[in-house]
Scaffold this motif. Structure first.
Motif, short mmCIF file in Angstrom:
data_model
loop_
_atom_site.label_atom_id
_atom_site.label_comp_id
_atom_site.label_asym_id
_atom_site.label_seq_id
_atom_site.Cartn_x
_atom_site.Cartn_y
_atom_site.Cartn_z
N ILE A 95 14.55 31.79 10.17
CA ILE A 95 15.84 31.96 10.82
C ILE A 95 16.90 32.38 9.81
CG2 ILE A 95 17.68 30.74 12.08
CD1 ILE A 95 15.21 31.31 13.70
N PHE A 96 16.85 31.77 8.63
CA PHE A 96 17.84 32.18 7.63
C PHE A 96 17.58 33.63 7.21
CE2 PHE A 96 19.66 32.96 3.54
CZ PHE A 96 20.92 32.43 3.69
N GLY A 97 16.33 33.97 7.00
CA GLY A 97 16.00 35.32 6.55
C GLY A 97 16.48 36.38 7.50
N ILE A 98 16.38 36.11 8.78
CA ILE A 98 16.73 37.14 9.76
C ILE A 98 18.19 37.05 10.17
CG2 ILE A 98 16.22 37.99 12.09
CD1 ILE A 98 13.33 37.19 11.58
N MET A 99 18.72 35.83 10.31
CA MET A 99 20.08 35.69 10.85
C MET A 99 21.11 35.18 9.85
SD MET A 99 19.04 34.03 14.53
CE MET A 99 20.63 34.29 15.28
N ILE A 109 15.82 29.52 24.25
CA ILE A 109 16.93 29.14 25.13
C ILE A 109 18.13 28.66 24.30
CG2 ILE A 109 17.66 27.46 26.88
CD1 ILE A 109 14.77 27.68 28.01
N THR A 110 17.85 27.91 23.25
CA THR A 110 18.93 27.48 22.36
C THR A 110 19.70 28.69 21.84
OG1 THR A 110 17.65 25.56 21.66
CG2 THR A 110 19.45 26.23 20.21
N GLU A 111 18.96 29.70 21.42
CA GLU A 111 19.61 30.90 20.88
C GLU A 111 20.45 31.57 21.96
OE1 GLU A 111 20.98 34.08 18.95
OE2 GLU A 111 19.73 34.50 20.68
N MET A 161 10.16 45.12 13.42
CA MET A 161 11.52 45.05 13.97
C MET A 161 12.28 43.87 13.36
SD MET A 161 11.43 46.21 17.93
CE MET A 161 9.99 45.50 18.64
N MET A 162 11.58 42.75 13.16
CA MET A 162 12.23 41.59 12.54
C MET A 162 12.69 41.94 11.12
SD MET A 162 9.54 38.76 13.98
CE MET A 162 10.04 37.33 13.09
N SER A 181 12.97 35.23 17.35
CA SER A 181 12.81 34.54 16.07
C SER A 181 13.07 33.05 16.22
CB SER A 181 13.77 35.12 15.03
OG SER A 181 13.55 36.50 14.89
N PHE A 182 14.09 32.70 16.99
CA PHE A 182 14.36 31.28 17.23
C PHE A 182 13.19 30.64 17.96
CE2 PHE A 182 17.89 28.39 16.65
CZ PHE A 182 18.67 29.10 15.77
N GLY A 183 12.62 31.38 18.90
CA GLY A 183 11.46 30.88 19.62
C GLY A 183 10.30 30.63 18.66
N LEU A 184 10.07 31.59 17.77
CA LEU A 184 8.96 31.46 16.82
C LEU A 184 9.18 30.27 15.89
CD1 LEU A 184 8.24 35.16 15.80
CD2 LEU A 184 6.77 33.62 17.12
N SER A 185 10.44 30.06 15.52
CA SER A 185 10.77 28.93 14.66
C SER A 185 10.39 27.62 15.36
CB SER A 185 12.26 28.99 14.34
OG SER A 185 12.65 27.87 13.61
#
Ligand SMILES: Nc1ncnc2c1ncn2[C@@H]1O[C@H](COP(=O)(O)OP(=O)(O)O)[C@@H](O)[C@H]1O
Ligand SMILES: [Mg+2]
Lengths: 298, 238
Positions: free
Chosen positions: A28-32, A78-80, A169-170, A194-198
């Motif tokens: 999550i940090f890496g992408i966002m 959903i959180t995202e 894409m990520m 990404s949040f889902g994968l996390s």
């Protein structure tokens, strides 16, 4: 020598778990470029799902794992969409706002767990009996399963990032968001996935550690501490770094408790982390030639 | 050949209180090269970002092939056939040349189309084929510029927006890039080019607009603008 090898084996097992926890967090940090402080609570939710599905409904462990992974993927996504996306849309410089929101979510989820489930520890003694002997070494089937599935998840994550269209894409969104947008990529979709994968990743230890970390409202505190340590060790946002960091931390902890004192376990681990950061400020991940995601330092 | 593809009509763009573009109108016809020239800070980048949808604080109308695109998100606009080459940071620095190009075709699913796009781009820029496994940020400035243009071409656009393609490049490389742009244009791709390198921009374009402080102060045939006293004095140093 045998004791030593046994310690290494134990360290690797714990390290694999830490790696999975760390990868889900650092992703999550890496992408966002944000820290998800509710990450430990994602873990907590997985422990409750595991307990109820396994103990109350008697669902076989492997299906419990799959169910928890799917549910936590959805919960992350959903959180995202529900909390983070609205903040991102309103604020231009959204990092701080989003981090505060995840802090808030952490407290809300803990309180909800307390209201709904009370302060009871819910866990099981074991889901797999027996041990495997390899020469002088011994590993319980339970630990072997944890090790195998954790390593499988790490490999699957690397394959996803490096060899699939979604992974490309990520990486694109992480490295240059605007260039990704004008290539036709919708970054919001990538953030949600990404949040889902996390969530999916942290569900794995949440389920498999059932006999060790019981479902409890604040059970997420330990995993998020480890996630922080592993992420810093590996370099913020660096997936391969987090994998290395996880194993380093796991092995360091085992040796600290075996040769110094179990009381020193966490202290030593974090002391190592600080030492590494003093000498390699961007973490162990700097030995990786190419960063897939963020290259920012701490 | 005279079909209008891009129509920017009475566009005004803001950065909160600051007005960066005032009532701008620009058209690009099919297969044409149009240049927008202007000094640093005159609003060239804002114009391109407004067209491609990255800049959202704007009024007026922008249509592409008669479809209103003004309020669409960028990732939808590019799928309609406009590609954008940013002046800097146009690449994914840690991806290889080939991966950068692959991102350019990320929205395309047909294998054949992808293969064709690669062949087309590699034949136009053989150097990129030689460097295909190299990391983008390890390329030279000129090669990075070529890669940025190539990445945009992968999307098979009918209009290419170029922000300062000559920025930071040695004169020899600038000429090379301009030759490539002419080659691309010969394939039928319209170009909307903004540049501080007025000489080169006017040389390769058919029409040009002069932008000053967010306003268009002059427009016409490039060949006549190049001899215009005002343009000469302000931009060509003669
Ligand atoms: N992100 C921004 N925030 C505020 N003002 C900006 C921003 N970007 C550009 N501007 C202002 O808008 C005007 C036009 O800038 P720009 O489009 O970048 O010009 P050019 O590309 O011709 O150099 C300038 O006055 C500039 O200061
Ligand atoms: Mg500019």
């Amino acid at each position: 020598m045998e004791v030593f090898l046994q310690q290494v084996l134990n360290g690797i097992t714990i390290g694999a778990v830490y790696s999975v926890i760390g990868v889900g967090f650092t992703l999550i940090f890496g992408i966002m470029r944000i820290l998800n402080f509710a990450y430990g609570e994602f873990f907590m939710i997985a422990t409750y799902i595991a307990f109820f599905a396994y103990k109350d409904f008697g669902i076989p462990l492997i299906f419990v794992l799959i169910i928890a992974m799917i549910l936590l993927f959805c919960f992350g996504a959903i959180t995202e969409k529900l909390i983070i996306l609205p903040i991102r849309k309103k604020a231009k410089d959204w990092s701080a706002g989003v981090i505060m929101a995840t802090l808030g979510l952490q407290v809300v989820l803990q309180s909800l767990a307390l209201i709904l489930g009370g302060g009871t520890f819910r866990g099981i003694a074991s889901y797999l009996m027996g041990s495997l002997m390899i020469g002088p070494l011994i590993i319980s089937y339970e630990r072997l399963l944890i090790l195998t599935i954790s390593i499988f998840m790490l490999i699957a994550t690397l394959l996803l990032i490096n060899h699939t269209k979604l992974g490309l894409m990520m990486q694109a969104v992480a490295q240059n968001k605007e260039a990704a947008i004008v290539s036709g990529i919708n970054p919001n979709k990538i953030y949600t996935i990404s949040f889902g994968l996390s969530g999916l990743l942290v569900a794995v230890p949440g389920v498999l550690l059932m006999p060790i970390l019981y479902a409890y409202p604040t059970v997420g505190q330990l995993p998020i501490m480890k996630a922080f340590a592993v992420t810093l060790l590996g370099g913020m946002g660096n997936i391969e770094g987090a994998i290395i960091g996880g194993f380093v931390l796991g092995i360091a902890e085992i040796f600290a408790s075996a040769y110094i004192s179990t009381l020193m376990k966490d202290g030593i681990a974090f002391a190592i982390m600080i030492l590494v950061l003093i000498f390699y400020p961007s973490g162990l991940g700097q030995f990786i030639k190419r960063y897939k995601f963020s290259r920012s330092k701490i | 050949m005279d079909k209008l593809i891009l129509n920017v009509d009475h566009l005004t763009a803001y950065y909160d209180d600051l007005i960066a573009l005032k009532d701008i109108s620009i058209t690009v016809k099919e297969g044409e090269i149009v240049a927008v020239i202007g000094a640093n800070g005159s609003g060239k980048t804002t114009l391109l970002r407004s067209i491609i949808g990255l800049h959202t604080q704007k009024d007026g109308s922008i249509t592409f092939n008669n479809e209103l695109i003004k309020d669409l998100p960028s990732y939808k606009i590019v799928s309609m056939g406009i590609a954008y080459v940013m002046s800097e940071q146009a690449l994914f620095p840690e991806l290889t040349v080939e991966q950068n190009l692959r991102v350019g075709v990320i929205t395309i699913n047909k294998k054949e189309e992808i293969k064709k796009a690669f062949e087309n781009v590699y034949s136009l820029f053989p150097i990129l084929y030689q460097r295909k496994n190299q990391i983008a940020q390890s390329l030279s400035g000129g090669e990075q510029k070529m890669l940025a243009i190539a990445k945009a071409l992968m999307m098979n656009p009918s209009l290419l927006l170029l922000d300062e393609p000559s920025l930071g490049l040695a004169p020899v490389i600038v000429s090379k890039v301009m030759e490539k742009l002419l080659e691309i244009n010969k394939e039928g791709v319209a170009l909307l080019l903004v540049d501080q390198n007025v000489q080169q921009a006017l040389r390769i374009s058919k029409h040009a607009y002069v932008l000053e402080n967010g306003k268009i102060v002059k427009h016409g045939e490039s060949s006549s603008l190049i001899n215009d006293p005002l343009v000469k004095k302000a931009y060509l140093g003669r």
